[in-house]
Scaffold this active site. Structure first.
Site, PDB file in Angstrom:
ATOM      1  N   LEU A  70      60.713  52.450 105.769  1.00  0.00           N
ATOM      2  CA  LEU A  70      62.052  51.882 105.710  1.00  0.00           C
ATOM      3  C   LEU A  70      63.038  53.029 105.865  1.00  0.00           C
ATOM      4  CD1 LEU A  70      61.730  49.490 102.603  1.00  0.00           C
ATOM      5  CD2 LEU A  70      61.666  48.829 105.020  1.00  0.00           C
ATOM      6  N   ASP A  71      64.179  52.761 106.479  1.00  0.00           N
ATOM      7  CA  ASP A  71      65.209  53.781 106.576  1.00  0.00           C
ATOM      8  C   ASP A  71      65.650  54.212 105.180  1.00  0.00           C
ATOM      9  OD1 ASP A  71      65.200  53.629 109.355  1.00  0.00           O
ATOM     10  OD2 ASP A  71      66.719  52.043 109.371  1.00  0.00           O
ATOM     11  N   LYS A  72      66.191  55.396 105.075  1.00  0.00           N
ATOM     12  CA  LYS A  72      66.615  55.962 103.789  1.00  0.00           C
ATOM     13  C   LYS A  72      67.462  54.970 102.983  1.00  0.00           C
ATOM     14  CE  LYS A  72      69.621  59.541 101.845  1.00  0.00           C
ATOM     15  NZ  LYS A  72      70.515  60.691 102.155  1.00  0.00           N
TER      16      LYS A  72
END
Length: 328
Positions: A139-141
């Protein structure tokens, strides 16, 4: 990986026909780096039928591939750290993490420590024997929510195959700028942006990418969506919704405007300005357990900042409706 090596047998699916052998295997075994896969091919550890091919050789649909995986080197460059994690599911084969926004998944430039991978190694040191500490996807940050981790090589292979076969279900919730009239499907290939390597772009030469979405709730200038991934490209949901002209609230890369409705109250204005990440949450995850085969389904509630954003949007809609009724 407890034995010295593990043998995996694969079959080339029709959609990978004509691909280079190293590219096809990278798609079928995303838990392993392309460099490592290329090393196995060049080292004679990969058989296609009865032949040993070169990394660049094309593969045919239906071809049987046998890969002898040598043990990965321990992840010595990624140090274990004691970082509290919220576990949505745990057994001896699988972990499911409910990731908070702001936590980077993999170490990289600018983020050498304090990542989810560091935390996983601190939680279970045996994960050092697995590629990427067992992480199956990412998942993106600043995206929150559910993320699955394998604890054994067998589980990692099984879960990665489900990801490739699209039998692992991933459902997200998002708040976007603009009022949608209905749900739909976005079918637009994605590739790296030619002028900015940190961004992705919709490109005809990109890899196929399909996103399904439906409306949960409409507000005066925003929409609350349920989003289902059919494929899993980098930044897919963020880019696809922006491409549709409905960017996700707070997205620093593909957004650009608050979508503040006329006459918005102080609560909504302040909430929109304070929301400094993309309003995207991995809310549901489903997969077949790698040992038992039973379907595992998990749900994560939206975090507090996301909940406050939804409440502010609802309060604004109610206030505008009440004002309109008073003026009648």
């Amino acid at each position: 990986m407890t034995p010295e090596f593990q043998v995996i047998e694969l079959k080339i699916p029709p959609e990978l026909a004509g691909e280079r052998l190293d590219s096809a295997l990278a798609r079928l075994m995303p838990q392993h780096s392309r460099t490592r896969i290329k090393g196995w091919i060049e080292g004679g550890a990969v058989m296609v039928g009865r032949r040993r091919l070169k990394p660049r050789d094309p593969v045919e649909a239906g071809a049987q591939v046998r890969v002898q995986l040598t043990a990965d080197e321990p992840a010595s460059q990624v140090l274990p750290e004691t970082i509290e994690l919220q576990l949505a599911y745990e057994d001896k084969d699988v972990l499911v993490i409910d990731k908070p926004a702001g936590l980077v998944v993999h170490p990289g430039a600018g983020n050498p420590r304090h990542t989810l991978q560091n935390a996983l190694l601190g939680l279970d040191p045996s994960l050092a024997a697995l590629p990427r500490a067992g992480l199956i996807h990412r998942l993106d940050k600043d995206t929150s929510g559910l993320l699955v981790v394998a604890r054994t090589a067998e589980a990692q292979t099984a879960l990665a195959r489900q990801l490739m076969a699209r039998t692992m279900s991933r459902n997200y919730q998002a708040v976007c700028v603009g009022v949608m009239t209905g749900g739909g499907t976005i079918d637009a290939p994605i590739g790296r942006n030619r002028s900015d390597r940190l961004r992705m772009a919709v490109r005809e030469s990109g890899r196929p990418a399909v996103t399904h979405y439906r409306i949960i709730e409409r507000f005066r200038a925003h929409s609350y969506l349920s989003v289902q991934l059919e494929t899993g490209r980098t930044h897919q949901i963020r880019l696809h919704l922006s491409h549709l002209k409905y960017p996700i609230v707070g997205d620093p890369v593909y957004g650009g405007r608050f979508g503040q409705p006329r006459g918005a109250g102080e609560e909504l204005v302040n909430t929109l300005r304070a929301f400094k990440r993309q309003a995207l949450h991995a809310a549901q995850l489903g997969f077949d357990h790698p040992r038992s085969g039973k379907r595992v389904g998990l749900v994560s509630k939206v975090p507090e900042d996301f909940r406050k954003l939804l409440q502010a949007l609802r309060n604004d809609s109610r206030a505008a409706l009440a004002e309109a009724e008073r003026e009648r």
